[in-house]
Structure formats: C-alpha cells, structure tokens
Design a protein around this motif. Structure first.
Motif, short mmCIF file in Angstrom:
data_model
loop_
_atom_site.label_atom_id
_atom_site.label_comp_id
_atom_site.label_asym_id
_atom_site.label_seq_id
_atom_site.Cartn_x
_atom_site.Cartn_y
_atom_site.Cartn_z
N PHE A 1 0.83 -1.20 0.00
CA PHE A 1 0.00 0.00 0.00
C PHE A 1 0.87 1.26 0.00
CE2 PHE A 1 -2.95 3.09 2.09
CZ PHE A 1 -3.86 3.13 1.04
N GLY A 2 2.05 1.16 0.61
CA GLY A 2 2.98 2.28 0.58
C GLY A 2 3.41 2.63 -0.84
N ASP A 3 3.56 1.61 -1.69
CA ASP A 3 3.89 1.86 -3.09
C ASP A 3 2.78 2.66 -3.77
OD1 ASP A 3 6.27 0.44 -2.87
OD2 ASP A 3 5.28 -1.46 -3.35
N LEU A 4 1.54 2.31 -3.45
CA LEU A 4 0.40 3.06 -4.00
C LEU A 4 0.41 4.51 -3.52
CD1 LEU A 4 -2.78 0.78 -3.86
CD2 LEU A 4 -1.31 1.31 -5.81
N MET A 5 0.69 4.70 -2.22
CA MET A 5 0.71 6.05 -1.66
C MET A 5 1.78 6.89 -2.34
SD MET A 5 0.27 4.75 2.28
CE MET A 5 0.67 6.30 3.07
N LYS A 6 2.96 6.32 -2.57
CA LYS A 6 4.03 7.06 -3.25
C LYS A 6 3.62 7.42 -4.67
CE LYS A 6 7.81 4.78 -0.74
NZ LYS A 6 8.95 3.84 -0.87
N ARG A 7 3.07 6.46 -5.38
CA ARG A 7 2.67 6.70 -6.77
C ARG A 7 1.59 7.78 -6.84
NH1 ARG A 7 0.45 2.07 -11.03
NH2 ARG A 7 0.04 3.50 -12.78
N PHE A 8 0.64 7.73 -5.92
CA PHE A 8 -0.43 8.72 -5.90
C PHE A 8 0.14 10.12 -5.63
CE2 PHE A 8 -3.97 11.10 -4.14
CZ PHE A 8 -5.06 10.69 -4.90
N SER A 9 1.03 10.24 -4.64
CA SER A 9 1.58 11.55 -4.28
C SER A 9 2.43 12.12 -5.39
CB SER A 9 2.40 11.45 -2.99
OG SER A 9 3.58 10.71 -3.18
N LYS B 1 4.21 11.53 5.28
CA LYS B 1 4.26 11.27 6.71
C LYS B 1 3.66 9.91 7.04
CE LYS B 1 3.02 13.20 11.22
NZ LYS B 1 2.41 14.35 11.95
N LEU B 2 2.56 9.56 6.38
CA LEU B 2 1.88 8.30 6.69
C LEU B 2 2.63 7.07 6.18
CD1 LEU B 2 -1.87 9.24 6.10
CD2 LEU B 2 -0.63 9.05 8.27
N LEU B 3 3.66 7.29 5.39
CA LEU B 3 4.48 6.16 4.94
C LEU B 3 5.18 5.49 6.12
CD1 LEU B 3 6.07 7.55 1.65
CD2 LEU B 3 4.46 5.64 1.86
N SER B 4 5.30 6.21 7.23
CA SER B 4 5.92 5.62 8.42
C SER B 4 4.95 4.75 9.21
CB SER B 4 6.48 6.72 9.33
OG SER B 4 5.43 7.57 9.80
N ASP B 5 3.67 4.78 8.86
CA ASP B 5 2.68 3.94 9.55
C ASP B 5 2.75 2.52 9.01
OD1 ASP B 5 0.00 4.20 11.31
OD2 ASP B 5 -0.32 2.78 9.67
N PRO B 6 2.53 1.52 9.87
CA PRO B 6 2.60 0.11 9.43
C PRO B 6 1.71 -0.22 8.24
CG PRO B 6 2.56 0.22 11.82
CD PRO B 6 2.34 1.63 11.33
N ILE B 7 0.63 0.52 8.03
CA ILE B 7 -0.26 0.18 6.91
C ILE B 7 0.47 0.28 5.57
CG2 ILE B 7 -1.20 2.49 6.44
CD1 ILE B 7 -3.96 1.07 6.17
N SER B 8 1.50 1.10 5.49
CA SER B 8 2.23 1.26 4.23
C SER B 8 2.98 -0.01 3.85
CB SER B 8 3.21 2.43 4.33
OG SER B 8 4.27 2.13 5.22
N ARG C 1 -4.75 3.40 15.71
CA ARG C 1 -3.41 3.91 16.00
C ARG C 1 -3.36 5.41 15.93
NH1 ARG C 1 -1.73 -0.45 12.81
NH2 ARG C 1 -1.57 0.90 10.97
N ARG C 2 -3.94 5.97 14.88
CA ARG C 2 -3.85 7.42 14.66
C ARG C 2 -4.63 8.19 15.71
NH1 ARG C 2 -0.12 9.60 13.03
NH2 ARG C 2 -1.18 11.31 12.00
N LEU C 3 -5.70 7.59 16.23
CA LEU C 3 -6.49 8.28 17.26
C LEU C 3 -5.70 8.50 18.54
CD1 LEU C 3 -10.01 6.63 16.83
CD2 LEU C 3 -9.43 9.03 16.47
N THR C 4 -4.61 7.78 18.71
CA THR C 4 -3.78 8.00 19.90
C THR C 4 -2.84 9.18 19.73
OG1 THR C 4 -2.02 6.50 19.16
CG2 THR C 4 -3.84 5.53 20.42
N PHE C 5 -2.76 9.70 18.49
CA PHE C 5 -1.84 10.81 18.21
C PHE C 5 -2.54 12.09 17.78
CE2 PHE C 5 0.69 6.96 17.34
CZ PHE C 5 1.78 7.20 18.17
N VAL C 6 -3.62 11.99 17.03
CA VAL C 6 -4.29 13.17 16.48
C VAL C 6 -5.79 13.10 16.74
CG1 VAL C 6 -2.53 13.55 14.70
CG2 VAL C 6 -4.50 12.10 14.20
#
Length: 325
Positions: free
Chosen positions: A56-64, A83-90, A108-113
């Motif tokens: 999924f990180g590859d998709l995020m990079k391609r999209f950005s 920034k979200l590339l550092s999250d395990p979902i990537s 996970r994100r709800l614990t930070f933002v």
C-alpha cells in the motif's frame, strides 16, 4: 474478479486480482471465461510474480507523485502521504489489504491526532484506493468501504473581538500604511481575511493581476475546492487593497508556513488564548451573514452547498435578538 465486454465480434476479458490487471480478447465468451478462470488460478498460485505496486505504501508514493500535484490541496496531500508512509499500513501487501488494516490504522492514529484529523487522513487514503481500483486496476475491491469512522468533533465557534483584533495588530506592528515588514504583511492579511472571509492561502496567492478595485472584487484563481471565484470587496477591503495595489506580481512576499508561525507568535505576544488565523473565516462569515442573502454569501466565500455555511456561522443569541422587532 473478472469482467467480460463484447467489442464487435470479439469478447474482451479483464482480470483484476491481488494487484494484477491482465486482459485478452477471444472469439467467444466461453473462451474468454475459460481464460479468466485459468488466469485467476495462476495469480493465486503466484505464477504472475509481484504486482506493479507490491504494498500500500507503493500506491501512496505513486499517488503523491502522479495524482496529488494536479489536485486541489496538493501540498497538504503530499506532505500527509509522505508522513503516513511511516505507519505500518504502508507495509501491507496489496494482496492482504482489508478493511481490518484500516480499522487498525484508525485506532493507532487516534492515539496521536484528533478524530477530525483521522477522518481527513482516511478520506485521503480512500482517494488512493479509489484511484488504484478504477484507474490503475491494482485493487479488486475498495477496502475502506464500510469502515466505521471516528465521530468528528463539534465545529469551532471561536469569535474574534475588536479588542483582540487591535492587540493582534499591535503585536504585528501594524501602522495602517502599506506593509513593509513580514509582520505587517501578516497583519494586512489578517485584516483582509476579516473583511472577505478569504483563507490565508488564498490571500497569500493573490497577485496584482487578480485585483479589480474599480469593480470592487478580487479573483481567486484556485480555491480549496479547485474552483475559480470572484470575491466582492467592502469599502474597508478596498482601502486595504489600495495599500498594495501598486505592487507587481504577488501582493505579499511572506510564505504560508512563515505566516502561520509568526501569527501564532503574535497571538502569544498579545496574550490571547485559543485563536487561529482560520478563525477569521468564522468571524467574517458571521458578520457578512448580516448583510448578504445566503446564496450571495455562499458564492462569495466559495461554498457549493449553502448548508455548509452553518459550520462557520456563529452569531450569538444576543446578536440575533438585536435584529428582532
């Protein structure tokens, strides 16, 4: 998994599975169906190798890199995706991407933002998934559909008093003349925002070519929703724009990041609690609502749906009562 389309006398089969997208044409539909069945089996057995975008990180990079630059809010999208590339979902392989992965991401994100920030991030990742599904054919389903979202917090209703406006202007060394320093440019933008309900980014992007003081409007070339719009100007707004009307190119030199930092510093120096530059939009819209019809107001501030104005309209009960007979 597979789709079949008749094109003239031929049948086109398309298989989208586990990040792969392959197609072929056949004389009969039965041949196409048999090929699709065999192809799906080969993909599941791993005979097609690694798909074009393995995680999924590859998709995020391609999209950005390829999609975000052409969208409204490109800067925010690119920064957020990186920034979200550092999250395990990537690191999740596309073949294993499920709704559960995004549920874990949400938690996970709800614990930070804040919940509102998490919803914006989920919306962005949803856009990535839709593009991968419909345009790149790298997903065979939309994994975010059906995901339970965090409940958004109540919209801010922060108003700005005249005393606070004066204190902010003093902290930014505003002198009521053409701004000379970075601080004075921010003060000028602050006052313009209070008159027009324009966003900080919209004000900072204005150029001399966007001004039409004789017609009493400025043109925003690209707004948050991607639309171009003309913003009518009050007499006070015209006075402010006349202070910078003789400038060539961009009206202000200050960048958005610097403006945001210096505004927060001025708020601290002015000893004002819980004030953001964007609160000028709430204040301006509430004031303008007393002068304009709702459709005119929606057009002025760039809202396609007039109902969304309620997020920013924060008149007090006393203000409303003062207009009653």
């Amino acid at each position: 998994m597979a789709t079949f389309t008749r094109r003239g006398k031929a049948w086109r089969a398309q298989v989208r599975l586990q990040g792969h997208s392959v197609g072929a044409s056949f004389d009969t539909k039965r041949q196409a169906q048999q090929w699709a069945q065999d192809t799906e089996y080969q993909i599941r057995q791993g005979e097609f190798g690694k798909p074009q975008a393995g995680t999924f990180g590859d998709l995020m990079k391609r999209f950005s890199e390829t999609v975000s630059p052409g969208r409204a809010g490109a800067r925010w999208e690119i920064v957020r995706l990186n920034k979200l590339l550092s999250d395990p979902i990537s690191q999740t392989p596309l073949s294993e991407l499920k709704t559960q992965n995004f549920a874990e991401f949400r938690d996970r994100r709800l614990t930070f933002v804040s919940p509102g920030s998490v919803n914006r991030e989920i919306n962005l990742l949803g856009a990535v998934c839709r593009y991968a599904l419909r345009e790149w054919h790298l997903l065979d389903h939309h994994p975010i559909q059906g995901l339970e979202r965090p409940k958004d917090p109540r919209p801010r209703d922060r108003r700005i008093s005249e005393d606070e406006i004066e204190r902010i202007c003093r902290a930014l060394n505003w002198r009521g003349v053409a701004p000379q320093s970075t601080y004075q440019e921010i003060a000028w933008a602050f006052l313009v925002a209070l008159e027009t309900a324009m966003r900080l980014g919209e004000i900072l992007a204005l150029t001399s070519a966007d001004l039409n003081l004789r017609g009493r409007f400025v043109t925003i070339q690209i707004s948050k929703n991607g639309d171009k719009r003309q913003v009518p100007l009050s007499r006070r707004a015209v006075e402010l724009f006349r202070l910078v009307a003789d400038r060539e190119g961009k009206l202000l030199k200050v960048g958005r990041d610097v403006a945001s930092v210096l505004f927060r510093r001025a708020r601290i120096d002015a000893e004002i609690e819980d004030l953001r530059f964007h609160d000028t939009r709430h204040e301006a819209l509430t004031r303008l609502a007393q002068k304009l019809e709702v459709l005119d107001l929606a057009r002025m501030v760039g809202h396609r749906d007039p109902r969304s104005l309620m997020i920013y309209y924060n008149a007090t009960a006393t203000e409303i009562a003062s207009r009653l007979d």
